[in-house]
Design a protein around this motif. Structure first.
Motif, PDB file in Angstrom:
ATOM      1  N   LYS A 137      15.541 109.057  72.239  1.00 45.08           N
ATOM      2  CA  LYS A 137      14.273 108.567  72.339  1.00 45.08           C
ATOM      3  C   LYS A 137      14.124 107.816  73.857  1.00 45.08           C
ATOM      4  CE  LYS A 137       9.974 107.006  69.890  1.00 45.08           C
ATOM      5  NZ  LYS A 137       9.575 106.625  68.896  1.00 45.08           N
ATOM      6  N   ALA A 138      14.810 106.944  73.909  1.00 41.75           N
ATOM      7  CA  ALA A 138      14.833 106.279  75.278  1.00 41.75           C
ATOM      8  C   ALA A 138      15.089 106.757  76.402  1.00 41.75           C
ATOM      9  CB  ALA A 138      15.844 104.797  74.640  1.00 41.75           C
ATOM     10  N   SER A 139      16.062 107.869  76.232  1.00 42.18           N
ATOM     11  CA  SER A 139      16.328 108.568  77.396  1.00 42.18           C
ATOM     12  C   SER A 139      15.076 109.354  78.013  1.00 42.18           C
ATOM     13  CB  SER A 139      17.415 109.713  77.255  1.00 42.18           C
ATOM     14  OG  SER A 139      18.691 108.920  76.608  1.00 42.18           O
ATOM     15  N   GLN A 140      14.216 109.608  77.185  1.00 45.21           N
ATOM     16  CA  GLN A 140      12.916 110.194  77.827  1.00 45.21           C
ATOM     17  C   GLN A 140      12.244 109.456  78.541  1.00 45.21           C
ATOM     18  OE1 GLN A 140      11.091 111.966  74.076  1.00 45.21           O
ATOM     19  NE2 GLN A 140      12.984 112.899  73.133  1.00 45.21           N
ATOM     20  N   LEU A 149      21.245 108.713  77.467  1.00 42.84           N
ATOM     21  CA  LEU A 149      22.000 107.471  77.143  1.00 42.84           C
ATOM     22  C   LEU A 149      22.763 108.104  75.702  1.00 42.84           C
ATOM     23  CD1 LEU A 149      18.946 104.698  76.892  1.00 42.84           C
ATOM     24  CD2 LEU A 149      20.663 105.268  78.705  1.00 42.84           C
ATOM     25  N   ASN A 150      23.949 107.735  76.070  1.00 40.93           N
ATOM     26  CA  ASN A 150      24.832 108.353  74.900  1.00 40.93           C
ATOM     27  C   ASN A 150      25.224 107.183  74.114  1.00 40.93           C
ATOM     28  OD1 ASN A 150      24.368 111.140  75.476  1.00 40.93           O
ATOM     29  ND2 ASN A 150      25.838 110.310  77.230  1.00 40.93           N
ATOM     30  N   THR A 151      25.505 105.894  74.272  1.00 41.58           N
ATOM     31  CA  THR A 151      26.249 104.690  73.994  1.00 41.58           C
ATOM     32  C   THR A 151      25.032 103.668  74.147  1.00 41.58           C
ATOM     33  OG1 THR A 151      27.363 104.135  75.792  1.00 41.58           O
ATOM     34  CG2 THR A 151      28.401 105.687  74.136  1.00 41.58           C
ATOM     35  N   ILE A 152      25.476 102.504  73.359  1.00 43.21           N
ATOM     36  CA  ILE A 152      24.771 101.295  73.600  1.00 43.21           C
ATOM     37  C   ILE A 152      25.174 100.756  75.136  1.00 43.21           C
ATOM     38  CG2 ILE A 152      26.583  99.795  72.523  1.00 43.21           C
ATOM     39  CD1 ILE A 152      24.264  98.022  71.537  1.00 43.21           C
ATOM     40  N   GLU A 153      26.485 101.055  75.513  1.00 44.80           N
ATOM     41  CA  GLU A 153      26.797 100.545  76.836  1.00 44.80           C
ATOM     42  C   GLU A 153      25.984 101.206  77.888  1.00 44.80           C
ATOM     43  OE1 GLU A 153      30.879  99.781  79.514  1.00 44.80           O
ATOM     44  OE2 GLU A 153      31.089 100.785  77.651  1.00 44.80           O
ATOM     45  N   ASP A 154      25.693 102.407  77.618  1.00 41.52           N
ATOM     46  CA  ASP A 154      24.688 103.085  78.673  1.00 41.52           C
ATOM     47  C   ASP A 154      23.327 102.339  78.885  1.00 41.52           C
ATOM     48  OD1 ASP A 154      26.737 105.177  79.231  1.00 41.52           O
ATOM     49  OD2 ASP A 154      25.772 106.536  77.698  1.00 41.52           O
ATOM     50  N   TYR A 155      23.198 101.856  77.428  1.00 41.93           N
ATOM     51  CA  TYR A 155      21.539 101.268  77.451  1.00 41.93           C
ATOM     52  C   TYR A 155      21.652  99.910  78.303  1.00 41.93           C
ATOM     53  CZ  TYR A 155      17.877  98.239  75.762  1.00 41.93           C
ATOM     54  OH  TYR A 155      16.666  97.291  75.538  1.00 41.93           O
ATOM     55  N   PHE A 156      23.031  99.337  78.037  1.00 40.64           N
ATOM     56  CA  PHE A 156      23.136  97.914  78.905  1.00 40.64           C
ATOM     57  C   PHE A 156      23.257  98.179  80.360  1.00 40.64           C
ATOM     58  CE2 PHE A 156      26.646  95.235  80.730  1.00 40.64           C
ATOM     59  CZ  PHE A 156      26.058  94.250  81.055  1.00 40.64           C
ATOM     60  N   LYS A 157      23.790  99.260  81.132  1.00 42.80           N
ATOM     61  CA  LYS A 157      23.967  99.765  82.395  1.00 42.80           C
ATOM     62  C   LYS A 157      22.610 100.132  82.887  1.00 42.80           C
ATOM     63  CE  LYS A 157      28.720 100.786  82.295  1.00 42.80           C
ATOM     64  NZ  LYS A 157      29.878 101.741  82.536  1.00 42.80           N
ATOM     65  N   PRO A 208      14.311  94.853  72.602  1.00 38.94           N
ATOM     66  CA  PRO A 208      13.248  95.452  72.195  1.00 38.94           C
ATOM     67  C   PRO A 208      13.455  96.831  71.903  1.00 38.94           C
ATOM     68  CG  PRO A 208      13.056  95.476  74.487  1.00 38.94           C
ATOM     69  CD  PRO A 208      14.121  94.480  74.113  1.00 38.94           C
ATOM     70  N   LYS A 209      12.721  97.514  70.874  1.00 40.62           N
ATOM     71  CA  LYS A 209      12.720  98.673  70.213  1.00 40.62           C
ATOM     72  C   LYS A 209      11.826  99.660  70.936  1.00 40.62           C
ATOM     73  CE  LYS A 209      13.834  96.792  65.770  1.00 40.62           C
ATOM     74  NZ  LYS A 209      13.624  96.888  64.185  1.00 40.62           N
ATOM     75  N   ASN A 210      12.119 100.929  70.670  1.00 39.89           N
ATOM     76  CA  ASN A 210      11.191 101.891  71.037  1.00 39.89           C
ATOM     77  C   ASN A 210       9.813 101.834  70.731  1.00 39.89           C
ATOM     78  OD1 ASN A 210      13.212 103.589  72.614  1.00 39.89           O
ATOM     79  ND2 ASN A 210      14.137 104.275  70.844  1.00 39.89           N
ATOM     80  N   PRO A 211       9.005 102.181  71.208  1.00 36.13           N
ATOM     81  CA  PRO A 211       7.636 102.307  70.858  1.00 36.13           C
ATOM     82  C   PRO A 211       7.253 103.342  70.087  1.00 36.13           C
ATOM     83  CG  PRO A 211       7.557 102.779  73.418  1.00 36.13           C
ATOM     84  CD  PRO A 211       8.978 102.410  72.881  1.00 36.13           C
TER      85      PRO A 211
END
Length: 212
Positions: A137-140, A149-157, A208-211
């Protein structure tokens, strides 16, 4: 005998002549007795009653004590604790510790240190961003199309670092005694860049979480 009478008459006439020649001033008439006038009866003086003068009470001006000048630190403390009751000592301790953590996070972002970053991450946030549906959902919402985004590390980067790189935070704002936002003050508004939750006495980074 005739000679004696004649002499007597002559003497009488001579005496009258002496009397008549002795004074030509008129004989004053006897003075009339002075009539004593009665003393005037004193007229009582009726004085007007004194006018009642209303004395105005002097107006007493209360002295206003000068207000002590509020320091910048006290102003920030007041802004930061609007929603809670926190002592100034606690505020200073919390702010100092949180800013230290942010300095560490800045170093982790600069070096791409994912492991160091996760050491400050709240367990709930770590769990949330390891789930595939949340990452998808965040990828969109990423500005770069096609990036996933496939991992939490992707979220970090690709999410956490770009949103905070080069940002300077100034103050903290308490939502509750255990939830604090770290903000950049921009004119009359606050821009939130970090949120921390106190867990077991330690401040942890909450993402923060996805809206909805």
């Amino acid at each position: 005998m005739k000679k004696i009478i004649h002499s007597a008459i002559t003497a009488t006439i001579f005496a009258l002549t002496l009397v008549g020649c002795g004074s030509t001033e008129p004989v004053p008439a006897p003075a009339e007795p002075a009539v004593e006038e009665p003393a005037p009866v004193p007229v009582p003086v009726v004085e007007d009653p004194p006018e009642e003068v209303l004395e105005e009470e002097p107006e007493v001006m209360e002295e206003v004590a000068p207000q002590p000048e509020v320091s910048l630190e006290d102003k920030e403390y007041k802004r930061s604790t609007t929603n809670v009751t926190v002592t100034k000592e606690t505020f200073v301790e919390d702010k100092t510790r949180i800013l230290q953590i942010i300095e560490d996070l800045a170093l982790y972002m600069k070096n791409g240190d994912f492991k160091g970053w996760t050491s400050y991450l709240a367990p709930e946030s770590y769990s949330y961003w390891t789930k595939k549906p949340n990452l998808s959902k965040a990828s969109q919402r990423l500005p770069k199309k096609g990036l996933r985004l496939n991992t939490i590390e992707d979220y970090f980067k690709f999410v956490f670092i770009p949103a905070r790189r080069g940002r300077t935070v100034d103050e903290i704002r308490y939502d509750t005694e255990t939830e604090v936002n770290v903000v950049q003050v921009d004119a009359d508004k606050d821009i939130v860049y970090y949120t921390f939750t106190k867990i077991n006495g330690k401040w942890k980074l909450t993402l923060p979480k996805n809206p909805d």
